[in-house]
Design a protein around this motif. Structure first.
Motif, mmCIF file in Angstrom:
data_model
loop_
_atom_site.group_PDB
_atom_site.id
_atom_site.type_symbol
_atom_site.label_atom_id
_atom_site.label_comp_id
_atom_site.label_asym_id
_atom_site.label_seq_id
_atom_site.Cartn_x
_atom_site.Cartn_y
_atom_site.Cartn_z
ATOM 1 N N VAL A 178 74.807 96.328 -37.795
ATOM 2 C CA VAL A 178 73.364 96.264 -37.536
ATOM 3 C C VAL A 178 72.647 96.455 -38.871
ATOM 4 C CG1 VAL A 178 71.402 97.236 -36.307
ATOM 5 C CG2 VAL A 178 73.601 97.041 -35.155
ATOM 6 N N LEU A 179 72.122 95.337 -39.381
ATOM 7 C CA LEU A 179 71.463 95.311 -40.686
ATOM 8 C C LEU A 179 69.975 95.616 -40.556
ATOM 9 C CD1 LEU A 179 71.924 94.665 -43.691
ATOM 10 C CD2 LEU A 179 71.495 92.271 -43.147
ATOM 11 N N ALA A 180 69.366 95.154 -39.462
ATOM 12 C CA ALA A 180 67.945 95.404 -39.209
ATOM 13 C C ALA A 180 67.718 95.386 -37.707
ATOM 14 C CB ALA A 180 67.092 94.336 -39.880
ATOM 15 N N ILE A 181 66.787 96.225 -37.267
ATOM 16 C CA ILE A 181 66.415 96.246 -35.855
ATOM 17 C C ILE A 181 64.911 96.473 -35.767
ATOM 18 C CG2 ILE A 181 66.988 98.697 -35.563
ATOM 19 C CD1 ILE A 181 67.988 97.873 -32.707
ATOM 20 N N HIS A 182 64.252 95.590 -35.030
ATOM 21 C CA HIS A 182 62.793 95.648 -34.887
ATOM 22 C C HIS A 182 62.442 95.795 -33.413
ATOM 23 C CE1 HIS A 182 62.275 94.185 -39.035
ATOM 24 N NE2 HIS A 182 63.301 93.396 -38.768
ATOM 25 N N ASN A 183 61.346 96.503 -33.125
ATOM 26 C CA ASN A 183 60.917 96.737 -31.740
ATOM 27 C C ASN A 183 62.071 97.327 -30.935
ATOM 28 O OD1 ASN A 183 58.558 95.400 -32.541
ATOM 29 N ND2 ASN A 183 59.276 93.444 -31.745
ATOM 30 N N LEU A 191 59.816 87.151 -36.218
ATOM 31 C CA LEU A 191 59.995 87.043 -34.768
ATOM 32 C C LEU A 191 59.581 88.333 -34.068
ATOM 33 C CD1 LEU A 191 63.431 85.185 -34.617
ATOM 34 C CD2 LEU A 191 61.213 84.294 -33.872
ATOM 35 N N ALA A 192 59.961 89.454 -34.657
ATOM 36 C CA ALA A 192 59.624 90.750 -34.051
ATOM 37 C C ALA A 192 58.124 90.953 -33.991
ATOM 38 C CB ALA A 192 60.286 91.877 -34.839
ATOM 39 N N ARG A 193 57.428 90.586 -35.044
ATOM 40 C CA ARG A 193 55.959 90.731 -35.044
ATOM 41 C C ARG A 193 55.318 89.834 -33.997
ATOM 42 N NH1 ARG A 193 53.770 91.417 -41.169
ATOM 43 N NH2 ARG A 193 55.466 92.706 -41.965
ATOM 44 N N THR A 194 55.888 88.655 -33.813
ATOM 45 C CA THR A 194 55.334 87.704 -32.846
ATOM 46 C C THR A 194 55.534 88.176 -31.411
ATOM 47 O OG1 THR A 194 55.723 85.864 -34.358
ATOM 48 C CG2 THR A 194 55.456 85.312 -32.031
ATOM 49 N N PHE A 195 56.691 88.718 -31.111
ATOM 50 C CA PHE A 195 57.038 89.042 -29.729
ATOM 51 C C PHE A 195 56.982 90.525 -29.396
ATOM 52 C CE2 PHE A 195 59.155 84.905 -30.450
ATOM 53 C CZ PHE A 195 58.442 84.177 -29.516
ATOM 54 N N ALA A 196 56.427 91.333 -30.304
ATOM 55 C CA ALA A 196 56.276 92.772 -30.036
ATOM 56 C C ALA A 196 55.330 92.960 -28.865
ATOM 57 C CB ALA A 196 55.729 93.487 -31.272
ATOM 58 N N PRO A 197 55.524 93.956 -28.072
ATOM 59 C CA PRO A 197 56.580 94.966 -28.061
ATOM 60 C C PRO A 197 57.684 94.662 -27.052
ATOM 61 C CG PRO A 197 54.836 95.710 -26.629
ATOM 62 C CD PRO A 197 54.443 94.334 -27.136
ATOM 63 N N PHE A 198 57.707 93.435 -26.523
ATOM 64 C CA PHE A 198 58.595 93.115 -25.401
ATOM 65 C C PHE A 198 59.975 92.626 -25.810
ATOM 66 C CE2 PHE A 198 54.183 91.927 -24.404
ATOM 67 C CZ PHE A 198 53.890 92.975 -23.570
ATOM 68 N N CYS A 199 60.150 92.334 -27.088
ATOM 69 C CA CYS A 199 61.391 91.727 -27.533
ATOM 70 C C CYS A 199 61.962 92.476 -28.729
ATOM 71 C CB CYS A 199 61.152 90.266 -27.902
ATOM 72 S SG CYS A 199 62.631 89.394 -28.450
ATOM 73 N N GLU A 200 63.160 92.994 -28.559
ATOM 74 C CA GLU A 200 63.897 93.614 -29.659
ATOM 75 C C GLU A 200 64.573 92.493 -30.450
ATOM 76 O OE1 GLU A 200 66.728 97.252 -29.407
ATOM 77 O OE2 GLU A 200 67.957 95.465 -28.998
ATOM 78 N N VAL A 201 64.500 92.585 -31.767
ATOM 79 C CA VAL A 201 65.149 91.609 -32.634
ATOM 80 C C VAL A 201 66.136 92.368 -33.510
ATOM 81 C CG1 VAL A 201 64.826 89.840 -34.396
ATOM 82 C CG2 VAL A 201 63.090 90.148 -32.614
ATOM 83 N N VAL A 202 67.402 91.941 -33.453
ATOM 84 C CA VAL A 202 68.460 92.622 -34.193
ATOM 85 C C VAL A 202 69.162 91.615 -35.096
ATOM 86 C CG1 VAL A 202 70.545 94.048 -34.023
ATOM 87 C CG2 VAL A 202 68.829 94.131 -32.201
ATOM 88 N N LEU A 203 69.335 91.995 -36.362
ATOM 89 C CA LEU A 203 70.099 91.188 -37.303
ATOM 90 C C LEU A 203 71.424 91.891 -37.550
ATOM 91 C CD1 LEU A 203 70.439 88.820 -39.251
ATOM 92 C CD2 LEU A 203 69.213 90.193 -40.973
#
Length: 135
Positions: A52-57, A30-42
């Motif tokens: 917070v296990l992972a955070i992208h963008n 999801l992060a790769r698809t919506f970069a750089p406008f969307c932060e994705v946090v697991l």
């Protein structure tokens, strides 16, 4: 929202470990698809003090290992809490407006084990809309 104390970390069974590993891949995609406008946090809701296990963008300035949010804590305490909370207004720490969606992930026993969250920075879209209105 009412403040909740973070429960202690819970041991993971094989199913939960597999779900968390698969969710890491979903978050990355999801992060790769919506970069750089969307932060994705697991968020790992089995370890709320370090959720917070992972955070992208990264748009929020948060870091891996930070605690669960109030929304995450509410899910931990109530398995009946809404599984999807979509398009709610939010703000980043620096004041930028965001639109957020939080998706709770349950295990086979119906307990929340994770949350996949998307935070869209509205700044660029507001600037674009303003420019279009002037055109």
């Amino acid at each position: 929202m009412k403040k909740h104390a973070a429960p202690a970390a819970t041991a993971r069974n094989a199913e939960q470990v597999l779900l968390l590993e698969q969710l890491k891949q979903v978050a990355d995609g999801l992060a790769r698809t919506f970069a750089p406008f969307c932060e994705v946090v697991l968020h790992d809701l089995l370890a709320p003090e370090h959720a917070v296990l992972a955070i992208h963008n990264n748009l929020s300035g948060r870091a891996v290992g930070q605690p669960a949010t109030e929304l995450g804590l509410a899910r931990i305490l109530d398995p009946g809490f809404a599984q999807v909370v979509a398009n709610y207004p939010n703000k980043f720490a620096d004041g930028r407006q965001a639109k957020s969606t939080s998706i709770g992930i349950k295990d086979g026993d119906g307990n929340y084990i994770a949350a996949l969250c998307l935070n869209v920075d509205l700044t660029l879209f507001q600037s674009f809309q303003s420019a279009m209105n002037q055109f």
